[in-house]
Design an enzyme around this catalytic site. Structure first.
Site, short mmCIF file in Angstrom:
data_model
loop_
_atom_site.label_atom_id
_atom_site.label_comp_id
_atom_site.label_asym_id
_atom_site.label_seq_id
_atom_site.Cartn_x
_atom_site.Cartn_y
_atom_site.Cartn_z
N LYS A 111 0.77 -1.28 0.04
CA LYS A 111 -0.05 -0.05 -0.07
C LYS A 111 0.93 1.16 -0.04
O LYS A 111 0.29 2.21 -0.34
CB LYS A 111 -0.99 0.05 1.14
N LYS A 192 -5.52 -9.65 -5.36
CA LYS A 192 -6.72 -9.92 -4.82
C LYS A 192 -7.80 -8.79 -5.31
O LYS A 192 -7.41 -7.58 -5.33
CB LYS A 192 -6.66 -9.95 -3.10
N LYS A 195 -11.53 -3.35 -2.35
CA LYS A 195 -12.62 -2.39 -2.59
C LYS A 195 -11.92 -1.05 -2.80
O LYS A 195 -12.70 0.01 -3.55
CB LYS A 195 -13.41 -2.36 -1.01
#
Ligand code: AQP
Length: 329
Positions: A111, A192, A195
């Protein structure tokens, strides 16, 4: 009774991976455990959020949890920031975790790479997650496979704290499902489904219009040959569809592969199964969404019950650490 705790971030609309990897297991856990579920809004702050969107998403996420079957009579459902004990224990656990240990977290690496702004909270967030879990004397944590490393850290921190300061925390176990634990992006099946990832065609949102859901599945990336086979390494796209179908039907992906001769048939079956899984959720969501005051009342009761459990656990940690107790005024 076994205590189960888990949480979900209001960082974006809930996607199919959240539902199949975690949320449906939360519902099942209500049958045989003392279940505590949390909308972890403080975790959402690790990346900049629009305040009004965050407020709406937090409430709507709670409504979605109710819609999938979280029963406030059987489970404690609350919002993390309504229980200040989480932030306090998080600091204590940040001071229990080693810098190097946090630096090894793969989700932080993923991230923070290419991010415009990397907050200190993004780095220390696994300590907050450990606090969420340890505050409730949790035995079992149902999560998707992506949270395995964070769960391991929560266990290590509990054991380290207990070793240094005496028995304080229950050491939790991760509960990771065999099927659906890692739903992949339909357009990029080696990463993956997520959202907050910008992949609208590869991500199925639980509240997507059902015709759109079917269309996204029909357009999912498969492979160049035509063989329907469950093989995650060689055939990630087809295997992802088989895993999704398996999670929706309860049949194993290997057995399902034998039922389809062509990709098109597999896609049709997968689309139907997902649509029928989402339809009742969407109908119930609309009912909860029409009653925000009712949801707020459920969350207020949940927070009060959560504090009854979290308060004594935090006091135990404070006492064992040697923090001076407040005297009478
Ligand atoms: N693709 C997935 N397959 C299976 N399980 C998944 N989970 C998330 N993605 C998948 C599980 O859903 C639960 C709640 O997730 P979260 O909101 O705490 O955050 P996350 O794991 O980081 O999920 P997202 O959707 O990828 O959110 P963003 O994009 O904001 O980071 C967890 O139990 C998780 O394992």
């Amino acid at each position: 009774m076994t205590r189960v705790f888990s949480g979900i971030k209001p960082t974006g609309p809930v996607q199919l991976g959240n539902l199949l990897g975690a949320l449906r297991h939360w519902v099942a856990d209500q049958d045989d455990a003392d279940t505590i579920f949390c909308v972890v809004d403080l975790h959402a702050l690790t990346v900049p959020q629009d305040p009004s969107e965050l407020r709406t998403r937090t409430l709507e996420l709670a409504q979605l949890l109710l819609a999938i079957g979280i029963d406030p009579e059987r489970s404690t459902l609350f919002v993390q920031s309504h229980v200040p004990e989480h932030a306090e224990l998080s600091w204590i656990l940040e001071c229990t975790a080693a810098f190097g240990e946090l630096r090894r977290m793969t989700q932080f690496k993923d991230k923070s790479t290419d991010a415009e702004f990397v907050s200190a909270g993004l780095f220390t967030y696994p300590a907050l997650m450990a606090a969420d879990i340890l505050l409730y004397d949790t035995d079992r944590v149902p999560v998707g496979d992506d949270q395995r490393q964070h769960l391991e850290l929560a266990r290590d921190l509990a054991m380290r704290f207990n070793h240094r300061y005496g028995n304080t925390f229950v050491v939790p176990e991760a509960a990771i499902a065999k099927v659906g634990a890692r739903v992949m992006d339909l357009q990029h099946p080696t990463r993956k489904m997520s959202k907050s990832e910008d992949s609208p065609q590869g991500t199925i949102l639980v509240l997507d219009d059902l015709a759109t859901v079917a269309k996204k599945i029909r357009r999912a990336v498969t492979d160049t040959d035509t063989d329907v086979r469950f093989d995650i390494v060689e055939k990630p796209g087809v295997s992802n569809l088989l895993s999704i179908l398996s999670a929706c039907t309860g049949e194993s992906p290997e057995a399902l592969a034998g039922n389809y001769a062509r990709y098109g048939d597999l896609k049709t079956a997968c689309a139907e199964a997902v649509v029928e899984t989402l339809r009742p959720v969407q109908e119930r969501f609309a009912e909860y969404n029409a009653d925000p005051a009712g949801t707020a009342a459920i969350l207020a009761r949940g927070a009060a019950r959560a504090r009854e459990i979290a308060g004594p656990v935090l006091s135990r940690a404070r006492t064992n650490l040697g923090l001076l107790e407040t005297g009478p005024t």
